[in-house]
Write a protein that holds these residues in place. Sequence first.
Motif, PDB file in Angstrom:
ATOM      1  N   HIS A  56       0.630  -3.819   1.979  1.00 56.16           N
ATOM      2  CA  HIS A  56       1.871  -2.173   1.284  1.00 56.16           C
ATOM      3  C   HIS A  56       2.319  -1.671   1.091  1.00 56.16           C
ATOM      4  O   HIS A  56       2.997  -3.191   0.461  1.00 56.16           O
ATOM      5  CB  HIS A  56       2.773  -2.183   3.102  1.00 56.16           C
ATOM      6  N   PHE A  57       2.470  -1.357   0.472  1.00 57.04           N
ATOM      7  CA  PHE A  57       3.898  -0.184  -0.593  1.00 57.04           C
ATOM      8  C   PHE A  57       5.162   0.235   0.005  1.00 57.04           C
ATOM      9  O   PHE A  57       4.492   1.317  -0.403  1.00 57.04           O
ATOM     10  CB  PHE A  57       3.374  -0.118  -1.893  1.00 57.04           C
ATOM     11  N   GLY A  58       5.800   0.080   0.533  1.00 61.66           N
ATOM     12  CA  GLY A  58       6.510   0.901   0.931  1.00 61.66           C
ATOM     13  C   GLY A  58       6.075   1.839   2.446  1.00 61.66           C
ATOM     14  O   GLY A  58       5.425   0.722   3.492  1.00 61.66           O
ATOM     15  N   PRO A  59       5.527   2.476   2.755  1.00 60.58           N
ATOM     16  CA  PRO A  59       4.707   3.065   4.148  1.00 60.58           C
ATOM     17  C   PRO A  59       3.166   3.461   3.233  1.00 60.58           C
ATOM     18  O   PRO A  59       2.182   3.582   4.284  1.00 60.58           O
ATOM     19  CB  PRO A  59       5.374   5.118   4.087  1.00 60.58           C
ATOM     20  N   VAL A  60       3.046   3.565   2.359  1.00 60.50           N
ATOM     21  CA  VAL A  60       1.514   3.597   1.656  1.00 60.50           C
ATOM     22  C   VAL A  60       0.830   2.547   2.148  1.00 60.50           C
ATOM     23  O   VAL A  60       1.317   0.959   1.745  1.00 60.50           O
ATOM     24  CB  VAL A  60       1.293   3.420   0.510  1.00 60.50           C
ATOM     25  N   ALA A  61      -0.652   2.244   2.628  1.00 56.23           N
ATOM     26  CA  ALA A  61      -0.939   1.238   2.390  1.00 56.23           C
ATOM     27  C   ALA A  61      -2.553   0.779   1.587  1.00 56.23           C
ATOM     28  O   ALA A  61      -3.670   2.168   1.892  1.00 56.23           O
ATOM     29  CB  ALA A  61      -1.744   0.867   3.928  1.00 56.23           C
ATOM     30  N   ALA A  62      -1.883   0.390   0.750  1.00 54.09           N
ATOM     31  CA  ALA A  62      -2.330   0.325  -0.548  1.00 54.09           C
ATOM     32  C   ALA A  62      -3.924  -0.230  -0.229  1.00 54.09           C
ATOM     33  O   ALA A  62      -4.998   0.174  -0.896  1.00 54.09           O
ATOM     34  CB  ALA A  62      -1.925  -0.182  -1.588  1.00 54.09           C
ATOM     35  N   VAL A  63      -4.173  -1.383   0.167  1.00 55.16           N
ATOM     36  CA  VAL A  63      -5.383  -1.761   1.489  1.00 55.16           C
ATOM     37  C   VAL A  63      -4.486  -1.767   2.710  1.00 55.16           C
ATOM     38  O   VAL A  63      -4.337  -3.077   2.790  1.00 55.16           O
ATOM     39  CB  VAL A  63      -5.447  -2.849   0.699  1.00 55.16           C
ATOM     40  N   GLY A 111     -14.770   2.572  -6.066  1.00 57.73           N
ATOM     41  CA  GLY A 111     -13.881   3.730  -4.880  1.00 57.73           C
ATOM     42  C   GLY A 111     -13.550   4.502  -5.828  1.00 57.73           C
ATOM     43  O   GLY A 111     -13.222   4.285  -7.557  1.00 57.73           O
ATOM     44  N   PRO A 112     -12.738   5.910  -5.471  1.00 55.48           N
ATOM     45  CA  PRO A 112     -11.895   6.766  -6.232  1.00 55.48           C
ATOM     46  C   PRO A 112     -10.472   5.921  -6.649  1.00 55.48           C
ATOM     47  O   PRO A 112     -10.878   5.015  -5.990  1.00 55.48           O
ATOM     48  CB  PRO A 112     -12.057   7.570  -5.851  1.00 55.48           C
ATOM     49  N   ASN A 113      -9.605   6.844  -7.207  1.00 55.69           N
ATOM     50  CA  ASN A 113      -8.599   6.384  -7.759  1.00 55.69           C
ATOM     51  C   ASN A 113      -7.905   5.977  -6.443  1.00 55.69           C
ATOM     52  O   ASN A 113      -7.154   7.503  -6.001  1.00 55.69           O
ATOM     53  CB  ASN A 113      -7.911   7.581  -8.794  1.00 55.69           C
ATOM     54  N   GLY A 114      -6.851   5.486  -6.964  1.00 51.06           N
ATOM     55  CA  GLY A 114      -5.895   5.600  -5.279  1.00 51.06           C
ATOM     56  C   GLY A 114      -6.619   4.625  -4.350  1.00 51.06           C
ATOM     57  O   GLY A 114      -5.811   4.518  -3.527  1.00 51.06           O
ATOM     58  N   ALA A 115      -7.956   3.888  -4.878  1.00 52.24           N
ATOM     59  CA  ALA A 115      -8.456   3.522  -3.240  1.00 52.24           C
ATOM     60  C   ALA A 115      -8.007   2.123  -2.858  1.00 52.24           C
ATOM     61  O   ALA A 115      -8.245   1.698  -1.649  1.00 52.24           O
ATOM     62  CB  ALA A 115     -10.136   3.374  -3.376  1.00 52.24           C
ATOM     63  N   GLY A 116      -7.522   1.474  -3.792  1.00 50.71           N
ATOM     64  CA  GLY A 116      -7.150   0.218  -3.687  1.00 50.71           C
ATOM     65  C   GLY A 116      -6.614  -0.668  -4.348  1.00 50.71           C
ATOM     66  O   GLY A 116      -7.564  -2.136  -4.222  1.00 50.71           O
ATOM     67  N   LYS A 117      -8.538  -0.536  -5.282  1.00 52.04           N
ATOM     68  CA  LYS A 117      -9.020  -1.413  -5.552  1.00 52.04           C
ATOM     69  C   LYS A 117      -8.281  -2.338  -6.914  1.00 52.04           C
ATOM     70  O   LYS A 117      -8.349  -3.963  -6.823  1.00 52.04           O
ATOM     71  CB  LYS A 117      -9.674  -0.482  -7.199  1.00 52.04           C
ATOM     72  N   THR A 118      -7.741  -2.132  -7.705  1.00 54.99           N
ATOM     73  CA  THR A 118      -6.172  -3.102  -8.559  1.00 54.99           C
ATOM     74  C   THR A 118      -5.279  -3.732  -8.021  1.00 54.99           C
ATOM     75  O   THR A 118      -5.791  -4.996  -8.038  1.00 54.99           O
ATOM     76  CB  THR A 118      -5.431  -2.276  -9.424  1.00 54.99           C
ATOM     77  N   THR A 119      -5.332  -2.717  -6.690  1.00 54.73           N
ATOM     78  CA  THR A 119      -4.966  -4.002  -5.531  1.00 54.73           C
ATOM     79  C   THR A 119      -5.015  -5.494  -5.111  1.00 54.73           C
ATOM     80  O   THR A 119      -4.643  -6.484  -5.436  1.00 54.73           O
ATOM     81  CB  THR A 119      -4.012  -2.947  -4.541  1.00 54.73           C
ATOM     82  N   THR A 120      -6.310  -4.539  -5.203  1.00 59.25           N
ATOM     83  CA  THR A 120      -7.532  -6.116  -4.265  1.00 59.25           C
ATOM     84  C   THR A 120      -7.167  -7.123  -5.723  1.00 59.25           C
ATOM     85  O   THR A 120      -6.773  -8.395  -5.328  1.00 59.25           O
ATOM     86  CB  THR A 120      -8.095  -5.657  -4.222  1.00 59.25           C
ATOM     87  N   PHE A 163      -7.573  -6.405 -17.753  1.00 60.72           N
ATOM     88  CA  PHE A 163      -6.733  -5.596 -16.151  1.00 60.72           C
ATOM     89  C   PHE A 163      -7.532  -4.085 -16.861  1.00 60.72           C
ATOM     90  O   PHE A 163      -7.639  -4.009 -17.989  1.00 60.72           O
ATOM     91  CB  PHE A 163      -5.413  -5.474 -16.740  1.00 60.72           C
ATOM     92  N   GLN A 164      -7.136  -3.425 -16.238  1.00 68.55           N
ATOM     93  CA  GLN A 164      -7.112  -1.785 -15.960  1.00 68.55           C
ATOM     94  C   GLN A 164      -6.610  -0.901 -17.076  1.00 68.55           C
ATOM     95  O   GLN A 164      -7.842  -0.602 -18.247  1.00 68.55           O
ATOM     96  CB  GLN A 164      -6.813  -0.639 -14.595  1.00 68.55           C
ATOM     97  N   ASP A 165      -5.527  -1.489 -17.282  1.00 68.93           N
ATOM     98  CA  ASP A 165      -5.108  -1.282 -19.332  1.00 68.93           C
ATOM     99  C   ASP A 165      -4.536  -2.502 -19.659  1.00 68.93           C
ATOM    100  O   ASP A 165      -4.678  -3.448 -19.432  1.00 68.93           O
ATOM    101  CB  ASP A 165      -3.111  -0.622 -18.727  1.00 68.93           C
TER     102      ASP A 165
HETATM  103  N1  LIG Z   1       3.645  -1.001  -7.323  1.00 74.43           N
HETATM  104  C1  LIG Z   1       3.487   0.061  -6.795  1.00 74.43           C
HETATM  105  N2  LIG Z   1       3.885   0.585  -5.557  1.00 74.43           N
HETATM  106  C2  LIG Z   1       3.868   0.958  -4.671  1.00 74.43           C
HETATM  107  N3  LIG Z   1       2.796   1.685  -4.863  1.00 74.43           N
HETATM  108  C3  LIG Z   1       1.306   1.766  -5.579  1.00 74.43           C
HETATM  109  C4  LIG Z   1       2.104   0.012  -6.302  1.00 74.43           C
HETATM  110  N4  LIG Z   1       0.887   0.409  -7.162  1.00 74.43           N
HETATM  111  C5  LIG Z   1      -0.244   0.958  -6.216  1.00 74.43           C
HETATM  112  N5  LIG Z   1       0.400   1.893  -5.697  1.00 74.43           N
HETATM  113  C6  LIG Z   1      -0.604   2.792  -4.591  1.00 74.43           C
HETATM  114  O1  LIG Z   1      -1.287   2.189  -3.929  1.00 74.43           O
HETATM  115  C7  LIG Z   1      -2.378   2.365  -4.295  1.00 74.43           C
HETATM  116  C8  LIG Z   1      -3.700   1.721  -4.450  1.00 74.43           C
HETATM  117  O2  LIG Z   1      -3.631   2.111  -5.865  1.00 74.43           O
HETATM  118  P1  LIG Z   1      -4.796   1.296  -6.650  1.00 74.43           P
HETATM  119  O3  LIG Z   1      -4.759  -0.048  -5.885  1.00 74.43           O
HETATM  120  O4  LIG Z   1      -3.710   0.795  -8.185  1.00 74.43           O
HETATM  121  O5  LIG Z   1      -5.626   2.073  -6.052  1.00 74.43           O
HETATM  122  P2  LIG Z   1      -7.362   1.573  -7.647  1.00 74.43           P
HETATM  123  O6  LIG Z   1      -6.828   0.924  -8.225  1.00 74.43           O
HETATM  124  O7  LIG Z   1      -8.111   2.006  -6.799  1.00 74.43           O
HETATM  125  O8  LIG Z   1      -7.421   3.259  -8.292  1.00 74.43           O
HETATM  126  C9  LIG Z   1      -2.265   4.051  -4.253  1.00 74.43           C
HETATM  127  O9  LIG Z   1      -1.545   5.315  -3.111  1.00 74.43           O
HETATM  128  C10 LIG Z   1      -0.672   3.761  -5.493  1.00 74.43           C
HETATM  129  O10 LIG Z   1      -0.637   4.468  -5.415  1.00 74.43           O
END
Ligand SMILES: Nc1ncnc2c1ncn2[C@@H]1O[C@H](COP(=O)(O)OP(=O)(O)O)[C@@H](O)[C@H]1O
Lengths: 257, 328
Positions: free
Chosen positions: B12-19, B36-45, B82-84
Amino acid sequence: MSTDLNAIYVIVARELIKFVREKGKLVSTLARPLIWLFLVGGGMSRVVSPDMGMPYMQFIFPGILGMTILFSSIFSSISIIWDKEFGFMKEMLVAPVSRFSIVVGKALSGTLVSTIQAVIILLLFPVIGLKIDAVQIPLIVFMCMGLAFCLASLGILIATFYENFESFSVIMNFIVMPMFFLSGAMYPVKTLPPALGLLTMLNPLTYGIDALKYMVFPAKGGLSLTHDFSLAVDIAVIAVCSTVFVLIAGIMFERKK
Amino acid sequence: MPIIKVENLTKHFGPVAAVDGIAFEVEKNSIFGFLGPNGAGKTTTINILCTLLSPTSGKAAIDGHDCMTRSSEVRKKIGIVFQDTTLDKELTAYENLSFHAYLYGVPKDLHKKKIDAALDFIGLYDRKDDQVKKFSGGMKRRLEVARGIIHEPAVLFLDEPTLGLDPQSRANLWEFISKLPEKSGVTVFMTTHYMEEAEICNRIAIIDKGRIIVNGTPEELKKMVGGDVIYLKTTNNKLAAEELKKTMGIGAEEKNGELFIQAVRGDACIPKLISSLADMVLSVRLQRPTLNDVFLKLTGKAIRDEAQGSGDELKDSIRSYRKKFDKK
Ligand SMILES: Nc1ncnc2c1ncn2[C@@H]1O[C@H](COP(=O)(O)OP(=O)(O)O)[C@@H](O)[C@H]1O
Ligand SMILES: [Mg+2]
């Protein structure tokens, strides 16, 4: 352990390569101490009464060395902000090396770069009529390195809290200038009012400059206006501060979000 | 034993469940695609797996080592793109790889040999002493992949490795990546939002809004949306359709002047069609379902969103502009 030494080595090597490639930077960072030494020091020496036992320009010489080290060490930690901004920090953070070796590597890079600059300023001593023996020079350089390491680790510690360049440079200017003025670089600490005197005593730069005064003016060891602490206290404070800064910075790096 | 094991992982990032409670396993020496589309949670994983982030709950392990509690073991086992980009653009290609070799404790007497071999592998050997800032996007990407495998990791993570590349370099990079498991004995975990790229994966997990919605081989996933479609042009479509119904029991419909036939194995069906229609056939076209169709069916929306590549380029140029001016 040997991986950590390798990591320290290669972090320092990278920073030195970049330092050498950016020649313009050296000139611009040397400009500040030169301006202070010759313009401010030269100008003030007409105003300041000469009862400190030496010309004012010579009195501030250790302070100018301290200033060179202060600016270049603390600002060397900007490389951490750049590494965060451009992603290179991730390359280091996912590597199987201790976070402390990253901090120490960065601190040593800052140390080397600012010691090189301090040495360039040091070699100007004949210009201001100062006499320094060949035996004093290694001691002065060694002390410069110690102070540089301490201030570079402080810079790194501060940099761990910041992600972007703007806020970091604001806070740095906010810290660096007061540190310089409250350090005994430009005037003896003893002459300050008690409240400011207390702040000076919390400033690691004060001890570094005090120690440099011992090494630059060995013959005047008893001179009341030049020394504020004993050399042992100076060195102990620098060593303890360096250790504490490195430890906290390492812990901050280990912390995951 | 699977080399990557993820159980009930949440971030979770605050209220957002990224994964949001994902689980999957990756077999050794395979290519696993995280789609998955952008924002799906791939990078977070990926960030959790490579020890940069700690999860809110759940477990992740690489080669049996827990990613949170045994980070240093995990770090030894992995390589990451990494992505970037995370290259030092002021250093040369060789220096970037050499930095990495030191950092990962590659024995010193092997540095030159390994770095030269890696540069040769990615076709950048003759550019090795050029600063990375002179490289194109595709060259930088290949250099990063080479860097990621120089210490012989067990798992290589690739986060959107082809983002922002032109089709030519993208194809080159994929060819290169698909050879990795065999050539370097590395398990590849990659993310992408380009469906067609996922075809080279042995297994694919499709992730949307932090949840895995399906996990299987590309073939399995495509079966979910039905079989192939064959389009036939004939001298007389009506006659041909009747003939097919009579001889093969196949229902063919006419659409835009073509006959349209659904089949499970379209490629195997074509010879029979042609032989039964004799010389009526003018042209044949086979259309296989794509992963995009799979995604569309499962989520009700298309995955595509091309804007991001150029967005990143823009971010990059703003950064280098700022760097130039701020440093003074
Ligand atoms: N450091 C962070 N702080 C707050 N929200 C984040 C952070 N990193 C990612 N998010 C949020 O988590 C969700 C998943 O992001 P991300 O894993 O980057 O997706 P993807 O790589 O699939 O495009 C998005 O809604 C993004 O805005
Ligand atoms: Mg991403």
